[in-house]
Scaffold this motif. Structure first.
Motif, mmCIF file in Angstrom:
data_model
loop_
_atom_site.group_PDB
_atom_site.id
_atom_site.type_symbol
_atom_site.label_atom_id
_atom_site.label_comp_id
_atom_site.label_asym_id
_atom_site.label_seq_id
_atom_site.Cartn_x
_atom_site.Cartn_y
_atom_site.Cartn_z
ATOM 1 N N UNK A 101 90.261 75.238 8.472
ATOM 2 C CA UNK A 101 89.728 74.141 7.665
ATOM 3 C C UNK A 101 90.613 73.879 6.451
ATOM 4 N N UNK A 102 91.088 74.950 5.814
ATOM 5 C CA UNK A 102 91.975 74.810 4.662
ATOM 6 C C UNK A 102 93.299 74.184 5.079
ATOM 7 N N UNK A 103 93.806 74.594 6.243
ATOM 8 C CA UNK A 103 95.044 74.022 6.760
ATOM 9 C C UNK A 103 94.887 72.528 7.027
ATOM 10 N N UNK A 104 93.752 72.155 7.637
ATOM 11 C CA UNK A 104 93.511 70.745 7.943
ATOM 12 C C UNK A 104 93.398 69.914 6.665
ATOM 13 N N UNK A 105 92.700 70.458 5.678
ATOM 14 C CA UNK A 105 92.585 69.754 4.400
ATOM 15 C C UNK A 105 93.960 69.617 3.740
ATOM 16 N N UNK A 106 94.772 70.667 3.872
ATOM 17 C CA UNK A 106 96.127 70.609 3.342
ATOM 18 C C UNK A 106 96.965 69.557 4.050
ATOM 19 N N UNK A 107 96.807 69.477 5.367
ATOM 20 C CA UNK A 107 97.521 68.456 6.136
ATOM 21 C C UNK A 107 97.169 67.060 5.624
ATOM 22 N N UNK A 108 95.875 66.835 5.448
ATOM 23 C CA UNK A 108 95.443 65.511 5.009
ATOM 24 C C UNK A 108 95.994 65.200 3.617
ATOM 25 N N UNK A 109 95.957 66.178 2.742
ATOM 26 C CA UNK A 109 96.460 65.959 1.389
ATOM 27 C C UNK A 109 97.954 65.680 1.360
ATOM 28 N N UNK A 110 98.721 66.473 2.099
ATOM 29 C CA UNK A 110 100.184 66.310 2.117
ATOM 30 C C UNK A 110 100.586 64.997 2.770
ATOM 31 N N UNK A 111 100.032 64.734 3.966
ATOM 32 C CA UNK A 111 100.440 63.535 4.692
ATOM 33 C C UNK A 111 99.935 62.249 4.048
ATOM 34 N N UNK A 112 98.813 62.341 3.322
ATOM 35 C CA UNK A 112 98.290 61.152 2.654
ATOM 36 C C UNK A 112 99.096 60.794 1.415
ATOM 37 N N UNK A 113 99.827 61.749 0.880
ATOM 38 C CA UNK A 113 100.613 61.512 -0.344
ATOM 39 C C UNK A 113 102.110 61.461 -0.016
ATOM 40 N N UNK A 114 102.695 62.612 0.202
ATOM 41 C CA UNK A 114 104.128 62.661 0.509
ATOM 42 C C UNK A 114 104.433 61.919 1.806
ATOM 43 N N UNK A 127 104.604 73.713 8.282
ATOM 44 C CA UNK A 127 103.904 74.816 8.933
ATOM 45 C C UNK A 127 102.395 74.670 8.951
ATOM 46 N N UNK A 128 101.885 73.496 8.584
ATOM 47 C CA UNK A 128 100.441 73.262 8.619
ATOM 48 C C UNK A 128 100.078 72.730 10.000
ATOM 49 N N UNK A 129 99.542 73.585 10.836
ATOM 50 C CA UNK A 129 99.272 73.254 12.229
ATOM 51 C C UNK A 129 98.132 72.251 12.353
ATOM 52 N N UNK A 130 98.286 71.313 13.295
ATOM 53 C CA UNK A 130 97.207 70.366 13.565
ATOM 54 C C UNK A 130 96.268 70.968 14.602
ATOM 55 N N UNK A 131 94.972 70.878 14.338
ATOM 56 C CA UNK A 131 93.972 71.434 15.245
ATOM 57 C C UNK A 131 93.218 70.314 15.960
ATOM 58 N N UNK A 132 92.402 70.697 16.886
ATOM 59 C CA UNK A 132 91.612 69.733 17.655
ATOM 60 C C UNK A 132 90.166 70.214 17.695
ATOM 61 N N UNK A 133 89.381 69.709 16.775
ATOM 62 C CA UNK A 133 87.972 70.062 16.707
ATOM 63 C C UNK A 133 87.149 68.794 16.520
ATOM 64 N N UNK A 134 85.939 68.794 17.041
ATOM 65 C CA UNK A 134 85.024 67.678 16.840
ATOM 66 C C UNK A 134 83.603 68.224 16.807
#
Length: 246
Positions: A101-114, A127-134
Motif C-alpha cells: 500500500x505504501x509503495x502504491x501511494x508512493x507510485x501515485x505521488x511520484x508519477x503524479x508530480x515528477x 523500484x516502486x513496483x506496480x501491483x494489481x489489486x481490486x
C-alpha cells in the motif's frame, strides 16, 4: 449504458487473459461449468457485448489508434494506470499489505508530480513496483465466496463478488471523487474506455481465431485468473476449484 461505462470504463482485461491462457495452456477447463448456473442469461449477454464491441468499441479503438501517435497513446495509458494506483493502494491497505500500500501511494505521488500526472512512469524506474489489486480481490481475502459467474452488460466477465467489487473501486477512483465537472468526468471515462480497447485489438483477434467456444474459454480463463489473484498467485492445491466457496 453510460452509467456502466462510468463505473468501470469497460473491463477489457479478459481479452489478454483469454489470449495468453490460450497460447500457454490450450483449452483446458477446471470444472468451471459448475460456477455458471446462469449460462442461459450469460451467453446471450456475451453475444450482446460482442456485437457492441464489433460495431462500437472496435471502430472507435481503430480510429483512436490511427490518429494518436504511439508515444501519446502510451502516455494516456500510463495516465489512467496512475489514477488506478489509488484504489490499488486502498485495497492493499484493506488486505493489510501495508508495504504494498505504501509503495502504491508512493507510485501515485511520484508519477503524479515528477511523472507529469502519470504520463511518464518514473516510479517503476525508482523500484516502486506496480501491483494489481481490486475490491473484488479484497472481498475474496475477507472470505466472501465468488458466487456464480456473471456476464455484465458492456463490462463483460464478472462474478457476484466482483460485481460488488466494481462498484467499490468506482467510488474511490479519482475520476469519480476528484472531478466535479460532469463533462470533464464523462470525457475522461470515454477516453479511458477507448484507450483500453485500442490496447487490446491484437488480443481479441487471437481469441476469436483460436478458441472453439469463445464464451466458455473466456469464462474459464476469467474464473481461473480471479482465483489465482485472490491468493496472490499461490492458490491452495485442490483437484477441483470450488468457485462458490473459495
Amino acid at each position: 449504458m453510460k452509467l456502466l461505462l462510468m463505473i468501470k470504463g469497460c473491463q477489457f482485461n479478459w481479452l489478454w487473459v483469454a489470449a495468453l491462457a490460450l497460447l500457454v495452456s490450450g483449452c483446458a477447463t477446471t470444472g468451471a461449468e459448475e460456477a455458471d448456473p446462469w449460462e442461459a442469461f450469460n451467453r446471450p449477454m456475451y453475444i450482446f457485448n460482442e456485437k457492441l464491441d464489433k460495431y462500437v468499441a472496435k471502430p472507435l479503438a481503430r480510429g483512436y489508434q490511427a490518429v494518436t501517435p504511439a508515444p501519446v497513446d502510451r502516455g494516456i495509458t500510463r495516465f489512467f494506470a496512475n489514477l488506478n494506483d489509488v484504489p490499488i493502494a486502498l485495497n492493499n491497505l484493506l488486505q493489510f499489505k501495508f508495504g504494498d500500500a505504501l509503495s502504491d501511494a508512493g507510485r501515485f505521488g511520484v508519477n503524479s508530480t515528477i511523472g507529469i500526472l502519470g504520463f511518464l512512469d518514473i516510479a517503476t524506474s525508482m523500484g516502486l513496483e506496480k501491483h494489481e489489486e481490486d475490491f473484488g480481490q479484497t472481498l475474496g481475502k475477507w472470505g466472501f465466496p465468488s458466487g456464480p459467474y456473471l456476464v455484465l452488460p458492456v463490462l463483460g466477465p464478472s462474478s457476484m463478488r466482483d460485481a460488488v467489487g466494481i462498484a467499490g473501486d468506482w467510488v474511490v477512483n479519482p475520476i469519480f471523487v476528484g472531478v466535479d465537472d460532469a463533462a470533464v468526468s464523462w470525457s475522461l471515462w470515454g477516453v479511458r474506455y477507448v484507450d483500453r480497447r485500442a490496447d487490446l485489438l491484437k488480443a481479441s483477434r487471437i481469441l476469436q481465431s483460436a478458441a472453439l467456444d469463445p464464451y466458455s474459454f473466456v469464462r474459464d480463463s476469467y474464473l481461473q485468473r480471479r482465483h489465482h489473484l485472490v491468493f496472490d498467485g499461490n492458490p491452495p492445491e485442490a483437484e477441483e476449484i470450488d468457485f462458490f466457496a473459495e
